[in-house]
Design an enzyme around this catalytic site. Structure first.
Site, PDB file in Angstrom:
ATOM      1  N   ASN A 154      27.536  19.496  29.500  1.00  6.92           N
ATOM      2  CA  ASN A 154      26.374  19.137  30.065  1.00  6.92           C
ATOM      3  C   ASN A 154      25.719  20.286  30.799  1.00  6.92           C
ATOM      4  O   ASN A 154      24.690  20.444  30.841  1.00  6.92           O
ATOM      5  CB  ASN A 154      26.700  18.206  31.308  1.00  6.92           C
ATOM      6  CG  ASN A 154      26.971  16.913  31.033  1.00  6.92           C
ATOM      7  OD1 ASN A 154      26.245  16.369  30.183  1.00  6.92           O
ATOM      8  ND2 ASN A 154      27.957  16.009  31.488  1.00  6.92           N
ATOM      9  N   HIS A 157      28.373  11.271  21.933  1.00  6.01           N
ATOM     10  CA  HIS A 157      29.839  10.762  22.354  1.00  6.01           C
ATOM     11  C   HIS A 157      30.495  10.249  21.033  1.00  6.01           C
ATOM     12  O   HIS A 157      30.141   9.399  20.175  1.00  6.01           O
ATOM     13  CB  HIS A 157      29.682   9.583  23.372  1.00  6.01           C
ATOM     14  CG  HIS A 157      28.982  10.202  24.628  1.00  6.01           C
ATOM     15  ND1 HIS A 157      27.689  10.129  24.899  1.00  6.01           N
ATOM     16  CD2 HIS A 157      29.674  10.909  25.763  1.00  6.01           C
ATOM     17  CE1 HIS A 157      27.212  10.597  25.968  1.00  6.01           C
ATOM     18  NE2 HIS A 157      28.499  11.132  26.394  1.00  6.01           N
TER      19      HIS A 157
END
Length: 225
Positions: free
Chosen positions: A119, A203
């Site tokens: 992130n 993901h």
């Protein structure tokens, strides 16, 4: 001064900064750790995982993520160990750094897996900031006696070649500076196949989780001895 000499000097300065940070962290962390109770004889040893959505099992049942699969493998291959998954979806290295002292004092882990940075990269966090945050996490873990497995990430080239290279180098530099185990890229075995990812293309799927665990295991296993 040549470019090569300047690069070496910058690296040395970064290493010194990391070590200074670790020393500064040692006193408060150790003071809190000493206040914690000693782990009773025979109690399971702890692997603490500090990660983001890639380790929290985003988009799937909690039991399907690679960290949950790790607990199952430990039961078979390394009895006497347990996993505490402190991963949070959306977590950054700053968030991990803010939580690490409380986490290691509470859980008293023998091993800490630090799997953060994805992130940070997606947000273009300055590399020095990410390095400082991860250094705090490593320093805090080591000063309560835990072994560390630092798990790296890689970024796509949209932020520029220098950032992409520097992002990877952060993990290598920290691992060398703090003498930790290093797994350079968490998603190495699944990254090149789109079928391994959910619709967001970020993901991994449920089916990809065992591959990720098989990738992590050889780096983790020696730390359990």
């Amino acid at each position: 001064m040549t470019l090569g000499t300047a690069a070496v000097r910058r690296r040395m300065q970064a290493q010194v900064a990391c070590w200074m940070l670790a020393c500064l962290l040692a006193l408060p962390v150790l003071a809190q750790a000493q206040a914690a109770q000693t782990v009773p004889s025979g109690e399971a040893k702890t692997v603490l995982v500090m990660g983001d959505s890639l380790s929290a099992g985003y988009g799937m049942a909690a039991s399907e993520g690679w960290v949950s699969l790790l607990q199952q493998r430990l039961q078979r291959e390394a009895p006497g160990w347990r996993v505490v998954n402190a991963s949070i979806s959306g977590e950054t290295s700053a968030g991990g750094a803010s939580r690490i002292v409380e986490a290691v004092v509470r859980e008293r882990p023998e091993v800490v897996i630090i799997a953060l940075g994805a992130n940070d990269g997606l947000r273009g966090l300055p590399l020095a900031d990410a390095r400082r945050n991860l250094a705090r996490m490593i320093g805090a873990s080591q000063h309560v006696g835990a072994k560390v497995l630092l798990v790296g990430m890689r970024m796509p080239p949209n932020l520029g070649a220098d950032y992409t290279r520097g992002f990877e180098e952060n993990y290598r530099l920290l691992a060398k500076t703090f003498d930790t185990a290093l797994l350079p890229f968490l998603l190495e075995p699944v990254a090149t196949d789109r079928a391994n990812f959910q619709d967001d293309n970020l993901h991994p799927t449920v089916a990809a989780q065992p591959k990720i665990l098989d990738h992590v295991w050889p780096a983790l296993r020696p730390l359990l001895d």
